[in-house]
Design a protein around this motif. Structure first.
Motif, PDB file in Angstrom:
ATOM      1  N   ASP A 184       0.810  -1.220   0.000  1.00  0.00           N
ATOM      2  CA  ASP A 184       0.000   0.000   0.000  1.00  0.00           C
ATOM      3  C   ASP A 184       0.847   1.275   0.000  1.00  0.00           C
ATOM      4  N   LEU A 185       2.156   1.130   0.154  1.00  0.00           N
ATOM      5  CA  LEU A 185       3.028   2.289   0.337  1.00  0.00           C
ATOM      6  C   LEU A 185       2.951   3.292  -0.808  1.00  0.00           C
ATOM      7  N   ASP A 186       3.039   2.843  -2.053  1.00  0.00           N
ATOM      8  CA  ASP A 186       2.978   3.773  -3.188  1.00  0.00           C
ATOM      9  C   ASP A 186       1.648   4.508  -3.235  1.00  0.00           C
ATOM     10  N   PHE A 187       0.550   3.797  -3.017  1.00  0.00           N
ATOM     11  CA  PHE A 187      -0.779   4.410  -3.007  1.00  0.00           C
ATOM     12  C   PHE A 187      -0.855   5.504  -1.945  1.00  0.00           C
ATOM     13  N   VAL A 188      -0.410   5.200  -0.729  1.00  0.00           N
ATOM     14  CA  VAL A 188      -0.488   6.164   0.365  1.00  0.00           C
ATOM     15  C   VAL A 188       0.378   7.386   0.068  1.00  0.00           C
ATOM     16  N   LYS A 189       1.589   7.164  -0.423  1.00  0.00           N
ATOM     17  CA  LYS A 189       2.470   8.291  -0.754  1.00  0.00           C
ATOM     18  C   LYS A 189       1.836   9.192  -1.809  1.00  0.00           C
ATOM     19  N   LYS A 190       1.238   8.587  -2.851  1.00  0.00           N
ATOM     20  CA  LYS A 190       0.596   9.381  -3.911  1.00  0.00           C
ATOM     21  C   LYS A 190      -0.575  10.184  -3.360  1.00  0.00           C
ATOM     22  N   GLU A 191      -1.360   9.581  -2.475  1.00  0.00           N
ATOM     23  CA  GLU A 191      -2.488  10.300  -1.882  1.00  0.00           C
ATOM     24  C   GLU A 191      -2.002  11.486  -1.048  1.00  0.00           C
ATOM     25  N   ILE A 192      -0.914  11.295  -0.285  1.00  0.00           N
ATOM     26  CA  ILE A 192      -0.357  12.383   0.527  1.00  0.00           C
ATOM     27  C   ILE A 192       0.187  13.487  -0.370  1.00  0.00           C
ATOM     28  N   GLU A 193       0.943  13.107  -1.401  1.00  0.00           N
ATOM     29  CA  GLU A 193       1.488  14.112  -2.324  1.00  0.00           C
ATOM     30  C   GLU A 193       0.379  14.892  -3.009  1.00  0.00           C
ATOM     31  N   LYS A 194      -0.665  14.206  -3.449  1.00  0.00           N
ATOM     32  CA  LYS A 194      -1.796  14.877  -4.093  1.00  0.00           C
ATOM     33  C   LYS A 194      -2.457  15.843  -3.116  1.00  0.00           C
ATOM     34  N   SER A 195      -2.602  15.426  -1.863  1.00  0.00           N
ATOM     35  CA  SER A 195      -3.212  16.273  -0.844  1.00  0.00           C
ATOM     36  C   SER A 195      -2.370  17.516  -0.578  1.00  0.00           C
ATOM     37  N   GLU A 196      -1.052  17.331  -0.518  1.00  0.00           N
ATOM     38  CA  GLU A 196      -0.164  18.467  -0.275  1.00  0.00           C
ATOM     39  C   GLU A 196      -0.186  19.459  -1.437  1.00  0.00           C
ATOM     40  N   LEU A 197      -0.301  18.956  -2.666  1.00  0.00           N
ATOM     41  CA  LEU A 197      -0.354  19.832  -3.842  1.00  0.00           C
ATOM     42  C   LEU A 197      -1.674  20.593  -3.947  1.00  0.00           C
ATOM     43  N   THR A 198      -2.773  19.916  -3.665  1.00  0.00           N
ATOM     44  CA  THR A 198      -4.097  20.517  -3.844  1.00  0.00           C
ATOM     45  C   THR A 198      -4.636  21.152  -2.578  1.00  0.00           C
ATOM     46  N   LEU A 199      -4.015  20.837  -1.451  1.00  0.00           N
ATOM     47  CA  LEU A 199      -4.469  21.271  -0.134  1.00  0.00           C
ATOM     48  C   LEU A 199      -5.880  20.770   0.172  1.00  0.00           C
ATOM     49  N   ASN A 200      -6.227  19.653  -0.443  1.00  0.00           N
ATOM     50  CA  ASN A 200      -7.485  18.977  -0.124  1.00  0.00           C
ATOM     51  C   ASN A 200      -7.182  17.866   0.866  1.00  0.00           C
ATOM     52  N   GLY A 201      -8.157  17.540   1.665  1.00  0.00           N
ATOM     53  CA  GLY A 201      -7.991  16.478   2.640  1.00  0.00           C
ATOM     54  C   GLY A 201      -7.917  15.112   1.989  1.00  0.00           C
ATOM     55  N   ILE A 202      -7.702  14.127   2.818  1.00  0.00           N
ATOM     56  CA  ILE A 202      -7.591  12.737   2.372  1.00  0.00           C
ATOM     57  C   ILE A 202      -8.643  11.905   3.099  1.00  0.00           C
ATOM     58  N   SER A 203      -9.207  10.956   2.389  1.00  0.00           N
ATOM     59  CA  SER A 203     -10.029   9.913   2.985  1.00  0.00           C
ATOM     60  C   SER A 203      -9.654   8.639   2.248  1.00  0.00           C
ATOM     61  N   MET A 204      -8.946   7.745   2.929  1.00  0.00           N
ATOM     62  CA  MET A 204      -8.472   6.528   2.269  1.00  0.00           C
ATOM     63  C   MET A 204      -8.416   5.383   3.259  1.00  0.00           C
ATOM     64  N   VAL A 205      -8.527   4.172   2.712  1.00  0.00           N
ATOM     65  CA  VAL A 205      -8.352   2.962   3.509  1.00  0.00           C
ATOM     66  C   VAL A 205      -7.054   2.315   3.048  1.00  0.00           C
ATOM     67  N   HIS A 206      -6.215   1.986   4.003  1.00  0.00           N
ATOM     68  CA  HIS A 206      -4.919   1.373   3.705  1.00  0.00           C
ATOM     69  C   HIS A 206      -4.552   0.461   4.867  1.00  0.00           C
ATOM     70  N   ARG A 207      -3.513  -0.314   4.683  1.00  0.00           N
ATOM     71  CA  ARG A 207      -3.070  -1.240   5.721  1.00  0.00           C
ATOM     72  C   ARG A 207      -1.777  -0.753   6.353  1.00  0.00           C
ATOM     73  N   ILE A 208      -1.642  -1.072   7.619  1.00  0.00           N
ATOM     74  CA  ILE A 208      -0.398  -0.787   8.332  1.00  0.00           C
ATOM     75  C   ILE A 208       0.099  -2.073   8.966  1.00  0.00           C
ATOM     76  N   VAL A 209       1.388  -2.081   9.301  1.00  0.00           N
ATOM     77  CA  VAL A 209       1.980  -3.195  10.024  1.00  0.00           C
ATOM     78  C   VAL A 209       2.400  -2.657  11.385  1.00  0.00           C
ATOM     79  N   ARG A 210       1.834  -3.213  12.426  1.00  0.00           N
ATOM     80  CA  ARG A 210       2.193  -2.803  13.785  1.00  0.00           C
ATOM     81  C   ARG A 210       3.565  -3.357  14.142  1.00  0.00           C
ATOM     82  N   LYS A 211       4.160  -2.820  15.191  1.00  0.00           N
ATOM     83  CA  LYS A 211       5.480  -3.277  15.625  1.00  0.00           C
ATOM     84  C   LYS A 211       5.501  -4.769  15.937  1.00  0.00           C
ATOM     85  N   ASP A 212       4.352  -5.311  16.389  1.00  0.00           N
ATOM     86  CA  ASP A 212       4.305  -6.744  16.691  1.00  0.00           C
ATOM     87  C   ASP A 212       4.054  -7.595  15.447  1.00  0.00           C
ATOM     88  N   GLY A 213       3.966  -6.949  14.276  1.00  0.00           N
ATOM     89  CA  GLY A 213       3.818  -7.656  13.012  1.00  0.00           C
ATOM     90  C   GLY A 213       2.380  -7.845  12.539  1.00  0.00           C
TER      91      GLY A 213
END
Length: 176
Positions: A14-43
């Motif tokens: 999901d990393l590329d998707f999340v980065k693109k959404e953040i970059e798009k948000s920073e360029l347009t100054l629009n908010g983000i609403s997205m579903v993505h996965r994370i990995v916790r420290k315990d895996g």
């Protein structure tokens, strides 16, 4: 920065998707609403619905960013399970050469599975499902009885077992 936090915990696929959404948000100054996965420290992997919005001053310049992260893992797991079960149902119906249907009685709308269409010798979606279409496939000797059962079902509530009925079908490839 938010971005370095994302790199450290974001699910790799999901990393590329999340980065693109953040970059798009920073360029347009629009908010983000997205579903993505994370990995916790315990895996463990969690599904997160992230929502963020910029805060602006009176001149319209961004002065802050705020947001929420909502763990929607149970919802995502349930949705995936439902998709798998729907696929299994479709496969089982195809193997058994049996379909399923439902009727929205107040609106008189019918829904047929793809396999019901196949049972009647049609392509899925070829015609709009209806009581009239169903009756057109019933052998003439069974048609009045079938119509009586349908009228009774639409006019009163009966237990599901009251609807079990077998009919002789007229198949287009096998005229009676």
């Amino acid at each position: 920065r938010y971005r370095s936090c994302v790199d450290a915990t974001e699910f790799p696929e999901d990393l590329d998707f999340v980065k693109k959404e953040i970059e798009k948000s920073e360029l347009t100054l629009n908010g983000i609403s997205m579903v993505h996965r994370i990995v916790r420290k315990d895996g463990t992997i969690r599904h997160i619905h992230s929502i963020s919005k910029f805060e602006f001053n009176k001149e319209g310049k961004p002065i802050g960013l705020f947001g929420i992260a909502h763990d929607v893992t149970e919802k995502a797991v349930t949705e995936e399970s439902l998709k798998k079960n729907a696929k299994r149902l479709i496969e089982a119906q195809a193997i058994a050469k049996m379909g399923s249907w439902e009727v929205d009685i107040p609106n008189r709308l019918s829904l047929w599975s793809d396999e019901v269409y196949k049972v009647f010798g049609m392509q899925a979606g070829e015609k709009t499902p209806s009581t009239e279409l169903f009756l057109s496939f019933i052998h003439p000797e069974d048609r009045d009885f079938a119509l009586q059962r349908i009228v009774k079902a639409f006019s009163k509530f009966y237990p599901a077992e009251a609807y079990h009925q077998e009919y002789i079908l007229h198949h287009p490839d096998n005229p009676y």
